[in-house]
Design a protein around this motif. Structure first.
Motif, PDB file in Angstrom:
ATOM      1  N   LEU A 342      -8.418  -3.965   6.479  1.00  0.00           N
ATOM      2  CA  LEU A 342      -7.066  -3.516   6.814  1.00  0.00           C
ATOM      3  C   LEU A 342      -6.924  -2.019   6.559  1.00  0.00           C
ATOM      4  N   THR A 343      -6.263  -1.330   7.465  1.00  0.00           N
ATOM      5  CA  THR A 343      -5.973   0.096   7.275  1.00  0.00           C
ATOM      6  C   THR A 343      -4.716   0.257   6.424  1.00  0.00           C
ATOM      7  N   SER A 344      -4.461   1.483   5.970  1.00  0.00           N
ATOM      8  CA  SER A 344      -3.256   1.741   5.184  1.00  0.00           C
ATOM      9  C   SER A 344      -2.005   1.453   6.009  1.00  0.00           C
ATOM     10  N   THR A 345      -2.069   1.703   7.308  1.00  0.00           N
ATOM     11  CA  THR A 345      -0.925   1.410   8.184  1.00  0.00           C
ATOM     12  C   THR A 345      -0.681  -0.086   8.265  1.00  0.00           C
ATOM     13  N   GLN A 346      -1.753  -0.863   8.385  1.00  0.00           N
ATOM     14  CA  GLN A 346      -1.589  -2.312   8.451  1.00  0.00           C
ATOM     15  C   GLN A 346      -1.027  -2.866   7.140  1.00  0.00           C
ATOM     16  N   LEU A 347      -1.427  -2.275   6.027  1.00  0.00           N
ATOM     17  CA  LEU A 347      -0.870  -2.699   4.740  1.00  0.00           C
ATOM     18  C   LEU A 347       0.611  -2.327   4.635  1.00  0.00           C
ATOM     19  N   LEU A 379       8.278  10.726   3.012  1.00  0.00           N
ATOM     20  CA  LEU A 379       8.236   9.372   2.463  1.00  0.00           C
ATOM     21  C   LEU A 379       8.190   8.390   3.616  1.00  0.00           C
ATOM     22  N   ASP A 380       7.584   7.236   3.385  1.00  0.00           N
ATOM     23  CA  ASP A 380       7.370   6.349   4.537  1.00  0.00           C
ATOM     24  C   ASP A 380       8.268   5.120   4.574  1.00  0.00           C
ATOM     25  N   ASP A 389       8.268   5.839  -1.279  1.00  0.00           N
ATOM     26  CA  ASP A 389       6.963   5.785  -0.651  1.00  0.00           C
ATOM     27  C   ASP A 389       6.239   4.514  -1.069  1.00  0.00           C
ATOM     28  N   ILE A 390       5.414   3.997  -0.158  1.00  0.00           N
ATOM     29  CA  ILE A 390       4.651   2.784  -0.420  1.00  0.00           C
ATOM     30  C   ILE A 390       3.264   3.168  -0.941  1.00  0.00           C
ATOM     31  N   ARG A 391       2.813   2.472  -1.933  1.00  0.00           N
ATOM     32  CA  ARG A 391       1.430   2.604  -2.387  1.00  0.00           C
ATOM     33  C   ARG A 391       0.844   1.200  -2.491  1.00  0.00           C
ATOM     34  N   SER A 392      -0.196   0.939  -1.706  1.00  0.00           N
ATOM     35  CA  SER A 392      -0.865  -0.355  -1.780  1.00  0.00           C
ATOM     36  C   SER A 392      -1.849  -0.352  -2.944  1.00  0.00           C
ATOM     37  N   TYR A 429       2.693  -2.192  -3.311  1.00  0.00           N
ATOM     38  CA  TYR A 429       2.459  -3.416  -2.539  1.00  0.00           C
ATOM     39  C   TYR A 429       1.162  -4.070  -2.994  1.00  0.00           C
ATOM     40  N   PHE A 430       1.238  -5.358  -3.290  1.00  0.00           N
ATOM     41  CA  PHE A 430       0.080  -6.137  -3.737  1.00  0.00           C
ATOM     42  C   PHE A 430      -0.302  -7.127  -2.637  1.00  0.00           C
ATOM     43  N   HIS A 431      -1.203  -6.679  -1.740  1.00  0.00           N
ATOM     44  CA  HIS A 431      -1.702  -7.575  -0.696  1.00  0.00           C
ATOM     45  C   HIS A 431      -2.445  -8.745  -1.322  1.00  0.00           C
TER      46      HIS A 431
END
Length: 481
Positions: A342-347, A379-380, A389-392, A429-431
């Protein structure tokens, strides 16, 4: 009727709106679009606007005293019931003008112009007068509680003259009257039982004077004004239930339900007590209904805005998601990949989907702005109106490292000249749910608090809140730093 009651005139003062213009515009759109049944439901925007003002009035009125919590809660609940009937009256008066003389729906512009006088009166001078009176009534209620507590030491009350430049003659005759706290006179006549009255009471140990001139008052003409006849210190009610907003009886209440229920009330001789009525309580918009309505209005706004795409609203949960056309994606062949590729965008999209499923507003923001050809810090995510902002989280290390990295990003973002509302939050985010650990989060936050900058000084922390989204979880976790 209200003008004559409040101002003894056919005209109201020329005062501005007491609620936010955007809030009123949203409410008008909801009435016009028939987002709810105005006969049975209460517009949550208008309701919240009125309740917020009355809550402010109560807070101001009790500031000098300390009434017990249960009593203050009763005042606030009575304010909610009053607001429900006020808003119901206003919205139905406006809804009644939706159709023209031929029964056709007017254009929104024509209708909004036609109801301008209703809106401007209800949420302008009338609400301001209700606010001012609520301050006085809340103060009198708290004061009366104190009078009752202190009557062993200060057994009497003195009627203090009005501070108004034009005091009413009907109250002037009672100025200086001193009577015991428990005297029945105070149930018949009392400072504040006239709209805009500025008389007051004070406790005293001076001897009683007796009643003067009461026989000169015509109770039919000079009795308490509608809505102000009861003693708020005894009733726990901000306004009396003979105010014109309230129904005359339970059977005529707009919240009473169907015909069977109304007939039962009429022939059952039910005594009206709106503040204790289950039907009135059920009519008060709860936060969940209000949240969904606001999200639905936001959905309509974004759906008609070409700068937003993939706009979706879930009627069941109230969730809303969308992506700005300027949001940056990383899906190329060289994009860094995690987990199962998975890419950062997909996450990011997964995180957004989880928030959407929870009923949250999750908007992926514009990250394309530049200055002098250079890309600005961005920020996203906007989560429920708050930019962050999101950090996976993709590894087993301490979360404090991720917080430090996002702290730098927030520092750069908040330094932008065009940022009006600095951000103080980050979303982790915790995938992989197994990567989340509560104790580890608490320790990581403690570590982050002691991080130092390159000069050895404690890090200037931008982050105050950490939101944790765990794949498959129904709960959005929040940690404060």
């Amino acid at each position: 009727m209200i003008n004559n009651l409040y101002y003894n005139s056919d005209d109201a003062p020329s005062w501005g709106l007491e609620i936010d213009n955007d809030l009123l515009a949203s409410a008008l759109a909801s009435i016009y679009n028939r987002d709810y049944n105005p006969r049975k439901e209460i517009d949550p925007d208008l309701f919240r606007g009125v309740v917020d003002r009355l809550d402010e009035a109560i807070t101001e009125g009790i500031a000098d005293d300390e009434p017990d919590t249960a009593f203050v809660n009763a005042l606030r609940h009575s304010a909610e019931v009053f607001a429900a009937f006020k808003v119901h009256k206003a919205q139905n008066d406006m809804a009644a003008r939706l159709l023209d003389s031929n029964g056709r729906l007017k254009s929104f512009e024509q209708w909004s112009n036609d109801v301008q006088s209703i809106a401007s009166h209800q949420f302008g001078p009338w609400l301001r007068t209700e606010y001012d009176t609520a301050v006085i009534r809340a103060h009198q209620a708290a004061e009366w509680q104190r009078f009752e507590r202190d009557k062993d030491v200060l057994p009497n009350l003195r009627w203090v003259p009005s501070t108004s430049p034009n005091p009413g003659a009907d109250h002037r005759i009672y100025w200086g009257t001193i009577l015991p706290v428990d005297h029945p006179f105070w149930s018949r006549h009392r400072p504040g039982d006239r709209w805009n009255c500025q008389c007051s009471l004070e406790s005293t140990d001076e001897p009683a004077t007796g009643i003067k001139h009461e026989d000169a008052v015509d109770p039919r003409k000079d009795g308490p004004h509608k809505g102000l006849g009861d003693n708020p210190g005894k009733s726990g009610s901000l306004f009396g239930q003979d105010h014109p907003y309230y129904p005359d009886s339970c059977s005529s209440c707009p919240f009473a339900g169907g015909l069977k229920n109304r007939l039962g009330m009429r022939f059952g001789n039910k005594k009206k007590d709106c503040n204790s009525c289950r039907q009135a309580d059920n009519a008060i918009p709860d936060e969940e209904v209000e949240r969904k309505k606001q999200n639905r209005a936001k959905y309509r706004e974004l759906k008609n805005n070409p700068e937003w795409r993939d706009v979706e609203y879930d009627k069941r949960t109230g969730g809303l998601r969308a992506q700005h056309v300027g949001h940056i994606t990383h899906d190329g062949l060289k994009a860094e990949r995690f987990f199962e590729g998975l890419t950062s965008t997909q996450l990011e999209l997964e995180c957004q989907a989880e928030l959407f499923r929870m009923g949250r507003v999750a908007l992926l923001l514009d990250e394309s702005k530049k200055k002098n050809g250079n890309k600005l810090a961005a920020l996203d995510l906007e989560l429920d109106g708050e930019a962050m902002d999101i950090r996976s989280i993709t590894g087993h290390g301490w979360y404090s490292h991720a917080l430090a990295a996002k702290n730098r990003q927030l520092t750069n973002y908040n330094a932008r000249e065009d940022v009006e509302h600095p951000s103080n939050s980050v979303c982790l985010y915790f995938h992989d749910p197994s990567l989340f650990d509560h104790k580890k989060m608490v320790k990581s936050i403690a570590q982050f608090r002691h991080y130092r900058d390159m000069h050895g000084d404690l890090l200037k922390r931008q982050i105050k809140h950490v939101y944790c989204v765990i794949k498959g979880s129904k709960e959005l976790l929040k940690y404060d730093i």
